[in-house]
Design a protein around this motif. Structure first.
Motif, mmCIF file in Angstrom:
data_model
loop_
_atom_site.group_PDB
_atom_site.id
_atom_site.type_symbol
_atom_site.label_atom_id
_atom_site.label_comp_id
_atom_site.label_asym_id
_atom_site.label_seq_id
_atom_site.Cartn_x
_atom_site.Cartn_y
_atom_site.Cartn_z
ATOM 1 N N ALA A 143 55.204 46.058 26.360
ATOM 2 C CA ALA A 143 54.707 47.443 26.290
ATOM 3 C C ALA A 143 55.011 48.308 24.904
ATOM 4 C CB ALA A 143 54.777 48.532 27.418
ATOM 5 N N SER A 144 56.224 47.783 24.679
ATOM 6 C CA SER A 144 56.836 48.850 23.286
ATOM 7 C C SER A 144 56.434 48.302 22.184
ATOM 8 C CB SER A 144 58.449 48.708 23.208
ATOM 9 O OG SER A 144 58.914 47.338 23.100
ATOM 10 N N ASP A 145 56.123 47.174 21.919
ATOM 11 C CA ASP A 145 54.703 47.186 20.630
ATOM 12 C C ASP A 145 53.740 47.463 20.828
ATOM 13 O OD1 ASP A 145 53.284 45.869 18.482
ATOM 14 O OD2 ASP A 145 55.532 44.052 18.568
ATOM 15 N N PRO A 146 52.340 48.287 20.406
ATOM 16 C CA PRO A 146 51.312 49.261 20.729
ATOM 17 C C PRO A 146 50.193 48.005 19.695
ATOM 18 C CG PRO A 146 52.746 50.869 19.165
ATOM 19 C CD PRO A 146 53.529 49.211 19.422
ATOM 20 N N GLU A 147 50.740 47.037 19.122
ATOM 21 C CA GLU A 147 49.857 45.954 18.525
ATOM 22 C C GLU A 147 49.374 44.973 19.558
ATOM 23 O OE1 GLU A 147 49.216 42.932 15.132
ATOM 24 O OE2 GLU A 147 50.455 44.711 14.982
ATOM 25 N N LEU A 148 51.045 44.687 19.651
ATOM 26 C CA LEU A 148 50.562 43.007 20.522
ATOM 27 C C LEU A 148 50.259 43.834 22.191
ATOM 28 C CD1 LEU A 148 54.125 41.547 19.886
ATOM 29 C CD2 LEU A 148 51.936 40.676 19.376
ATOM 30 N N GLY A 149 50.627 44.854 22.137
ATOM 31 C CA GLY A 149 49.967 45.124 24.474
ATOM 32 C C GLY A 149 48.823 45.414 24.458
ATOM 33 N N ALA A 150 48.411 45.886 22.650
ATOM 34 C CA ALA A 150 47.247 46.476 22.777
ATOM 35 C C ALA A 150 46.336 44.968 23.392
ATOM 36 C CB ALA A 150 46.636 47.043 21.723
ATOM 37 N N VAL A 181 43.581 40.993 26.335
ATOM 38 C CA VAL A 181 42.294 39.543 25.255
ATOM 39 C C VAL A 181 43.063 39.295 24.822
ATOM 40 C CG1 VAL A 181 40.688 39.769 23.420
ATOM 41 C CG2 VAL A 181 41.572 42.356 24.708
ATOM 42 N N SER A 182 44.374 37.992 24.779
ATOM 43 C CA SER A 182 44.133 37.482 23.915
ATOM 44 C C SER A 182 44.503 36.477 25.377
ATOM 45 C CB SER A 182 46.199 37.019 23.829
ATOM 46 O OG SER A 182 45.840 38.138 22.403
ATOM 47 N N ALA A 183 45.211 36.704 26.960
ATOM 48 C CA ALA A 183 45.504 36.377 27.776
ATOM 49 C C ALA A 183 44.334 36.006 28.178
ATOM 50 C CB ALA A 183 46.594 37.306 28.463
ATOM 51 N N HIS A 184 43.170 36.465 28.208
ATOM 52 C CA HIS A 184 41.484 35.964 29.024
ATOM 53 C C HIS A 184 41.158 34.699 27.950
ATOM 54 C CE1 HIS A 184 37.389 36.072 28.235
ATOM 55 N NE2 HIS A 184 38.323 35.810 29.514
ATOM 56 N N GLN A 185 41.616 35.015 26.991
ATOM 57 C CA GLN A 185 41.021 33.434 26.246
ATOM 58 C C GLN A 185 41.857 32.178 26.308
ATOM 59 O OE1 GLN A 185 38.724 34.026 23.934
ATOM 60 N NE2 GLN A 185 38.520 32.106 23.698
ATOM 61 N N LEU A 233 49.975 34.869 21.155
ATOM 62 C CA LEU A 233 50.358 35.188 22.023
ATOM 63 C C LEU A 233 50.034 33.591 22.347
ATOM 64 C CD1 LEU A 233 50.716 35.924 24.905
ATOM 65 C CD2 LEU A 233 48.797 36.630 25.118
ATOM 66 N N VAL A 234 50.511 32.711 22.791
ATOM 67 C CA VAL A 234 49.832 31.129 22.771
ATOM 68 C C VAL A 234 50.755 30.786 24.442
ATOM 69 C CG1 VAL A 234 50.812 30.332 20.458
ATOM 70 C CG2 VAL A 234 52.443 30.512 22.722
ATOM 71 N N GLY A 235 50.936 31.835 25.286
ATOM 72 C CA GLY A 235 51.660 31.549 27.078
ATOM 73 C C GLY A 235 52.338 32.775 27.870
ATOM 74 N N LEU A 236 51.641 32.576 28.974
ATOM 75 C CA LEU A 236 52.460 33.940 29.773
ATOM 76 C C LEU A 236 52.499 33.273 30.675
ATOM 77 C CD1 LEU A 236 49.471 35.118 31.657
ATOM 78 C CD2 LEU A 236 48.761 34.123 29.523
ATOM 79 N N VAL A 296 42.221 41.496 32.854
ATOM 80 C CA VAL A 296 42.794 42.932 32.794
ATOM 81 C C VAL A 296 43.573 43.171 34.133
ATOM 82 C CG1 VAL A 296 42.160 45.173 32.274
ATOM 83 C CG2 VAL A 296 41.025 43.211 30.819
ATOM 84 N N GLU A 297 42.617 43.245 35.242
ATOM 85 C CA GLU A 297 43.129 43.133 36.573
ATOM 86 C C GLU A 297 44.079 42.515 36.736
ATOM 87 O OE1 GLU A 297 40.868 43.097 40.719
ATOM 88 O OE2 GLU A 297 40.052 43.673 39.303
ATOM 89 N N LEU A 298 44.044 41.335 36.340
ATOM 90 C CA LEU A 298 45.887 40.966 37.145
ATOM 91 C C LEU A 298 46.523 41.489 36.181
ATOM 92 C CD1 LEU A 298 46.802 38.590 38.812
ATOM 93 C CD2 LEU A 298 45.921 36.816 36.404
ATOM 94 N N VAL A 299 47.026 41.270 35.179
ATOM 95 C CA VAL A 299 47.093 41.828 33.792
ATOM 96 C C VAL A 299 47.897 43.194 34.589
ATOM 97 C CG1 VAL A 299 48.179 42.180 32.451
ATOM 98 C CG2 VAL A 299 47.285 40.326 31.887
#
Length: 187
Positions: free
Chosen positions: A18-25, A29-33, A83-86, A57-60
């Motif tokens: 959340a502290s990195d606006p670019e990654l957070g935004a 989308v990346s997780a969905h992919q 993003l390569v994993g979660l 999005v709802e899950l996240v």
């Protein structure tokens, strides 16, 4: 190999993300992919068809809200800011089960598998569980997911049950394997 490429994953927690606006935004989308691609390839992540972007999005959002309340941990793995994993765990909702949590998903992009990303994510989530005072961390996996089962055993999880032929994917049936890690014991 391109110069500047790192193969050690950077593992971020929800507040760092959340502290990195670019990654957070870009995260949902990346997780969905990643999730959609893995499910399309037959990965055992709980969906028969790839999840929609809205579902992810709802899950996240649900996991992030729970993490803010101290009832979850979310980790994201990055290689060169991609993003390569979660993965995440959620504390059990039932009052008698509140000291415990379930690791619900660990997902690693197919192109990044075999590079220690799953191990780094899982180890970080275990550390988060210990820090949060979780007593027992559980998970379940499809019985044919041998790489994941090996990883969990290598990190101290033990099998505590198995439902034969419980997971139905079309005509195929797989065991559902239950694992647990007693976080009250030293690692």
């Amino acid at each position: 190999m391109a110069s500047g490429m790192t193969f050690e994953p950077v593992i971020l927690d929800a507040p760092e993300l959340a502290s990195d606006p670019e990654l957070g935004a870009r995260f949902a989308v990346s997780a969905h992919q990643i999730l959609a691609d893995l499910v399309s390839g037959g990965a055992a992540l709980g969906w028969l068809e790839p999840p929609s972007r809205g579902d992810v999005v709802e899950l996240v959002d649900r996991v992030v809200r729970a993490a803010r309340a101290g009832d979850a941990a979310l980790r994201a793995a990055y290689l060169d800011r991609r993003l390569v994993g979660l993965g995440y765990w959620l504390r059990y909702a039932r009052p008698t089960h509140r000291p415990h949590a379930d690791m619900e998903k660990i997902a690693v992009d197919a192109a990044a598998q075999g590079r220690g990303v799953g191990r780094a994510l899982t180890a970080a989530l275990i550390a988060d569980a210990r820090e949060a005072g979780i007593e027992v961390l559980t998970l379940d996996a499809r019985g044919d997911n041998t790489n994941a089962l090996h990883l969990y055993r290598s990190l101290g999880f033990t099998e505590y049950g198995r439902l034969p032929d419980f997971v139905a994917v079309g005509e195929h049936r797989y065991d559902k394997v239950f694992y647990m890690l007693d976080c009250r014991r030293p690692s």
